[in-house]
Enzyme design. Structure first.
Site, PDB file in Angstrom:
ATOM      1  CB  VAL A  68      -0.933   0.025   1.241  1.00 36.80           C
ATOM      2  CG1 VAL A  68      -1.706   1.341   1.303  1.00 36.80           C
ATOM      3  CG2 VAL A  68      -1.900  -1.147   1.207  1.00 36.80           C
ATOM      4  N   GLY A 113       4.400   4.124   2.949  1.00 39.53           N
ATOM      5  CA  GLY A 113       3.979   2.876   2.335  1.00 39.53           C
ATOM      6  C   GLY A 113       4.155   1.728   3.305  1.00 39.53           C
ATOM      7  CE  LYS A 114       5.106  -1.377   8.126  1.00 43.03           C
ATOM      8  NZ  LYS A 114       5.966  -0.559   8.977  1.00 43.03           N
ATOM      9  N   GLY A 115       4.072  -2.929   3.283  1.00 41.55           N
ATOM     10  CA  GLY A 115       3.751  -4.141   2.549  1.00 41.55           C
ATOM     11  C   GLY A 115       3.638  -5.311   3.491  1.00 41.55           C
TER      12      GLY A 115
END
Ligand code: NAD
Length: 424
Positions: A68, A113-115
């Site tokens: 995201v 962001g992050k995943g």
């Protein structure tokens, strides 16, 4: 516990709802208009990928992964990738927005962001982890890059994971691109001081907070929950600076010494025995008892939601320095405020890690690497300035530090969006 209570705690513990609550409190105080609120709240891009992976026993398995990008208004998206069986899109979305605010609080030119990949690393071999990582990278390859989105380690991912991502990306680009991820090994473009950075950041803001209380480190009794990367490093650096670490809490219990624990000896003891318990330089006490000891600084550095509406009234610390992400629920904020606890919110207190990640990205792009003193000096400047920005704003607007940190962040991101305008 009744079903109703469990349900309301579920809601209280939902990271996306927690992020929303903090967002709206700050946006109300800033008087942000509805349109800008919509833009700021909505993640810019959410990617879901299903990754086929050949397992060691010959089976074919499919893992679901997310990335995201909450905001790219101030620069490339920035944030970790976590591997865990209970990763959800809601969680990744919330963590991505936290990264936007965190980078804005310390004023580094990144968005958020992050995943995450839904998997249980406990049951995966190194080979399986490598194949998952490489295929996940390949699936999101057009959405990451030094100028686009720069991942980093998070829960259950590490330097090795970053090296695999960097290699996969570089193979596709036909050149070595170290700046695509941060948190790499030092001999592969990583930064000196990165491992210590989050704990060092906690030390720096705790020192600033003490000054406001007119206290010296040697007078400060500290309780730390979590003796891992953040908590272990904060404990070590604080002890070296003269703080009295009276208790360390781990998942299997806590150790206590009112005169201060010898942290280096405790680290050696844990290395030798696998636990902090039964340490000769302290006594074993209950985890709960330790968490609510009377102290000057409580530093939760283990996991989220450890202080909530059911226990925040038991906190007996002057200062809460949030090393972990989201250790306090939105409901607990009010309880702590009523008890006059001085909160150094997570998006400020643990921002030392992403700040040195930014230094790593800069060094990779310059191809010129700094010595550790320079990294630490620049980190100190950013952490101290950010602490003063947040507490100054809190004083001027008569709001809590957390609201002030969000106001500072929202204002910076909103300003960038206004300056850029909306492309149509
Ligand atoms: P870590 O896994 O290295 O350390 C966490 C420690 O907490 C472990 O030793 C674990 O045993 C302990 N722990 C787990 N549950 C516990 C419990 N219920 N009670 C007491 N101890 C418990 O993780 P970390 O990298 O130190 O991260 C800790 C927190 O800090 C997380 O919330 C993470 O998101 C946040 N954070 C980390 C960084 C970083 O640079 N590592 C940066 C910003 C924020």
């Amino acid at each position: 516990m009744t079903a109703e209570v469990t349900h309301s705690l579920d809601k209280e513990f939902n990271p996306w709802l927690a992020a929303e609550a903090r967002f709206h409190t700050a946006a109300d105080t800033l008087g942000l208009d509805d349109g800008l609120r919509k833009v700021l709240r909505s993640p810019a891009r959410e990617i879901t990928v299903n990754i086929p992976v050949g397992m060691d026993d010959g089976r074919l398995e499919v893992f679901t992964g997310y990335r995201v990008q909450h905001s790219i208004a101030r620069g490339p998206a920035k944030g970790g990738i976590r591997y865990a069986p209970d990763v959800t899109l809601d969680e990744v979305r919330a963590l991505a927005s936290w990264m936007t605010w965190k980078c804005a609080v310390v004023n580094i030119p990144f968005g958020g962001g992050k995943g995450g990949v839904i998997c249980n690393p406990v049951y995966l071999s190194q080979g399986e982890l490598e194949r998952i990582t490489r295929r996940y990278t390949a699936e999101i390859i057009e959405f990451i890059g030094p100028e686009v989105d720069v991942p980093a380690p998070d829960m259950n991912t590490n330097e090795q994971t970053m090296a695999w991502i960097m290699d996969t990306y570089s193979m596709h680009k036909r050149q070595t691109v170290t700046a695509v991820v941060t948190g790499k090994p030092v001999n592969l473009g990583g930064s000196r001081g990165r491992t210590e950075a989050t704990g060092r950041g906690c030390l720096l803001v705790a020192q600033e907070a003490l000054k406001l209380f007119g206290m010296k480190p040697a007078e400060a009794r500290v309780v730390i929950q979590g003796f891992g990367n953040v908590g272990g490093m904060a404990a070590r650096l604080m002890a070296r600076t003269g703080f009295k670490i009276v208790s360390i809490i781990e998942y299997d219990g806590a150790v206590y010494n009112p005169a201060g624990l010898d942290i280096e000896a405790l680290l050696l003891h844990r290395k030798a025995t696998g636990s902090i318990l039964d340490f000769a330089g302290g006594e074993n006490i209950d985890r709960e008892e330790a968490m609510f000891l009377e102290c000057d600084i409580l530093l939760p550095a283990a996991k989220e939601n450890v202080l909530h509406s059911g226990n925040a009234h038991r906190v007996r610390a002057k200062i809460l320095c949030e090393g972990a992400n989201g250790p306090t629920t939105a409901q607990a904020d009010e309880i702590l405020a009523a008890r006059n606890v001085f909160v150094i919110p997570d998006i400020l207190a643990n921002a030392g890690g992403v700040t040195v990640s930014y230094f790593e990205w800069v060094q990779d792009r310059q191809g010129f690497f700094w010595n550790e003193d320079l990294v630490n000096t620049r980190l100190e400047e950013i952490m101290v300035n950010s602490f003063q920005d947040v507490t100054g704003l809190a004083g001027r607007h008569k709001v809590h530090n957390r609201t002030a940190a969000y106001m500072l962040a929202l204002d910076r991101v909103a300003f960038a969006i206004k300056l850029r305008g909306i492309y149509a």
